[in-house]
Design an enzyme around this catalytic site. Structure first.
Site, PDB file in Angstrom:
ATOM      1  N   GLN A  74     -16.385  -4.424 -16.453  1.00 52.10           N
ATOM      2  CA  GLN A  74     -16.829  -5.175 -15.927  1.00 52.10           C
ATOM      3  C   GLN A  74     -17.557  -4.502 -14.605  1.00 52.10           C
ATOM      4  O   GLN A  74     -18.379  -5.357 -14.371  1.00 52.10           O
ATOM      5  CB  GLN A  74     -15.922  -5.842 -15.443  1.00 52.10           C
ATOM      6  CG  GLN A  74     -15.244  -7.282 -14.798  1.00 52.10           C
ATOM      7  CD  GLN A  74     -15.191  -7.264 -13.805  1.00 52.10           C
ATOM      8  OE1 GLN A  74     -14.038  -8.152 -13.651  1.00 52.10           O
ATOM      9  NE2 GLN A  74     -15.166  -9.564 -13.293  1.00 52.10           N
ATOM     10  N   ILE A  87     -17.481   5.931 -22.370  1.00 52.18           N
ATOM     11  CA  ILE A  87     -16.724   6.699 -23.684  1.00 52.18           C
ATOM     12  C   ILE A  87     -17.087   6.471 -24.913  1.00 52.18           C
ATOM     13  O   ILE A  87     -17.119   7.032 -25.883  1.00 52.18           O
ATOM     14  CB  ILE A  87     -14.536   6.506 -23.792  1.00 52.18           C
ATOM     15  CG1 ILE A  87     -14.336   7.129 -24.817  1.00 52.18           C
ATOM     16  CG2 ILE A  87     -14.348   4.462 -24.046  1.00 52.18           C
ATOM     17  CD1 ILE A  87     -12.353   7.659 -24.085  1.00 52.18           C
ATOM     18  N   TYR A  91      -0.025   0.220 -13.232  1.00 46.41           N
ATOM     19  CA  TYR A  91      -1.156   0.613 -12.302  1.00 46.41           C
ATOM     20  C   TYR A  91      -1.039   0.150 -10.860  1.00 46.41           C
ATOM     21  O   TYR A  91      -2.004   1.693 -10.150  1.00 46.41           O
ATOM     22  CB  TYR A  91      -1.772  -1.484 -13.169  1.00 46.41           C
ATOM     23  CG  TYR A  91      -3.438  -1.088 -12.594  1.00 46.41           C
ATOM     24  CD1 TYR A  91      -5.137  -0.543 -12.447  1.00 46.41           C
ATOM     25  CD2 TYR A  91      -4.030  -2.499 -11.747  1.00 46.41           C
ATOM     26  CE1 TYR A  91      -5.707  -0.976 -12.023  1.00 46.41           C
ATOM     27  CE2 TYR A  91      -4.879  -2.887 -10.675  1.00 46.41           C
ATOM     28  CZ  TYR A  91      -6.317  -1.934 -11.252  1.00 46.41           C
ATOM     29  OH  TYR A  91      -7.015  -1.882 -10.916  1.00 46.41           O
ATOM     30  N   LYS A 102      -2.979   3.399  -8.180  1.00 42.71           N
ATOM     31  CA  LYS A 102      -3.812   2.842  -7.396  1.00 42.71           C
ATOM     32  C   LYS A 102      -3.528   3.876  -6.087  1.00 42.71           C
ATOM     33  O   LYS A 102      -3.980   4.646  -5.350  1.00 42.71           O
ATOM     34  CB  LYS A 102      -3.830   1.547  -7.284  1.00 42.71           C
ATOM     35  CG  LYS A 102      -5.337   1.235  -8.552  1.00 42.71           C
ATOM     36  CD  LYS A 102      -6.474   2.290  -8.034  1.00 42.71           C
ATOM     37  CE  LYS A 102      -7.028   1.508  -9.429  1.00 42.71           C
ATOM     38  NZ  LYS A 102      -8.300   2.745  -9.432  1.00 42.71           N
TER      39      LYS A 102
HETATM   40  C1  AKB Z   1      -6.817  -6.231 -12.596  1.00 43.57           C
HETATM   41  O1  AKB Z   1      -5.695  -7.582 -12.588  1.00 43.57           O
HETATM   42  O2  AKB Z   1      -5.014  -6.055 -13.029  1.00 43.57           O
HETATM   43  C2  AKB Z   1      -7.766  -6.203 -11.371  1.00 43.57           C
HETATM   44  C3  AKB Z   1      -6.796  -6.203  -9.940  1.00 43.57           C
HETATM   45  C4  AKB Z   1      -6.735  -6.742  -9.093  1.00 43.57           C
HETATM   46  O3  AKB Z   1      -7.272  -4.833 -10.272  1.00 43.57           O
HETATM   47  N1  AKB Z   1      -8.522  -7.095 -11.797  1.00 43.57           N
END
Ligand code: AKB
Length: 321
Positions: A13, A36, A143, A147
């Site tokens: 995106q 990829i 996630y 990060k």
């Molecule tokens: C997600 O929703 O995982 C991403 C973000 C906020 O990093 N758009």
């Protein structure tokens, strides 16, 4: 020295629009797009493209040395909702690719790195309103953990090895050119597609889920601004808070109804509600404002107009608003 750029995850995106913008600034042949696979036909045809698996150190290194790359934008990542379903793959992609690029910079193959972080670094114990740059950070998603860990490694590589790495904590990014995949903020894009095609939308978050959001053009501007900033002015080497606007699904639906009055929204929260509940409502981005004069341009109404016009022009050749 002139910029020779590699974008890893260029079909995604943000990667796809970043590629377009960087090529308009630095010249098509100075910006190598990679992903990829070669499924994104328009990206593959638009300029130099190479298939690279971001988890593969040799593929990255060969491309960097083969094309005399000096700057890497590492945009490949698994987002929040997908990462909850594939925790180990998310960890391997999100961390493995970052280590490869940081090590290539440490070993002198590249001079500068951009790596995106996210509002997902924050968690339920973080102050939700106007979340400060430095605060309690206890992310509860795979996630978010990847990060936050990545941010600490970026700062470490800068402090120990002088690696010029720069990063932004992106909020939800809204755009119409390339679909996102696997994020919690993705509802704010899908809603426009459904508003135009079906005039109704079933939302996987509840009406009150306020999250920080930003239009793609602002996100691209912020990224390039940070990368063009003089090294000495970059006071944060973990990642900068970055903000534009905040809204919830009900406010977004009301904004769409101004242009598509028959639009209807229903709420059916799923597992992504817990993810949204753990994130801030709004972000204090004063470090970005002070260090490199960050200022967003798009508000909720202008985003709504851009999205509806952009999607109508792209998919249906309909009359703009
Ligand atoms: C997600 O929703 O995982 C991403 C973000 C906020 O990093 N758009």
């Amino acid at each position: 020295m002139s910029e020779k750029i590699l974008i890893v995850g260029a079909a995604g995106q943000i990667g796809s629009e970043l590629t377009e913008k960087l090529r308009s600034i630095y010249g098509t042949y100075n910006v190598i797009a990679s992903d990829i696979n070669s499924n994104n036909e328009s990206l593959v045809k638009s300029g130099p493209f190479q298939i690279i698996d971001a988890k593969n150190y040799d593929e990255l290194k060969n491309c960097i040395t083969g094309h005399n790359i000096n700057t890497v934008y590492l945009m490949a990542a698994m987002l929040s909702a997908s990462a909850e379903k594939n925790p180990m793959s998310a960890w391997e992609l999100n961390m493995g690719s970052l280590f490869h690029v940081l090590n290539l910079a440490k070993d002198g193959f590249i001079n500068k790195v951009f790596w995106p972080s996210s509002i997902a670094v924050f968690g339920p114990s973080t102050p939700k309103v106007n979340t400060p740059q430095q605060t309690i950070m206890e992310p509860t998603t795979v996630y978010g953990i990847s990060k936050l860990t990545g941010e600490r490694w970026c700062e470490y590589y800068y402090q120990k090895f002088g690696v010029d790495v720069r990063s932004l904590r992106y909020p939800g990014i809204i755009s119409y050119k390339t679909l996102p995949g696997g994020g919690t903020t993705d509802y704010a894009i899908d809603i426009f597609h459904k508003a135009i095609s079906e005039q109704k939308f079933e939302c996987f978050l509840n009406a009150e889920s306020t999250l920080p959001m930003m239009y793609m053009d602002d996100a691209i501007d912020a990224t390039i601004k940070l990368m063009q900033t003089n090294k000495d002015a970059v006071s944060l080497r973990s990642s900068y808070n970055l903000a534009a606007i905040s809204f919830n699904p009900e406010e977004l639906a009301n904004s769409i109804k101004k242009y598509i009055p028959e639009f209807e929204i229903q709420y059916k929260p799923d597992f992504r509600q817990d993810i949204a509940n753990s994130w801030p409502n709004s972000i204090d981005d004063s470090f970005a404002r002070n260090d490199w004069n960050w200022q967003y341009r798009y508000n909720l109404d202008s985003i709504t107009k851009e999205m509806i016009n952009g999607l109508k022009a792209t998919f249906q050749n309909q009359q703009p608003l």
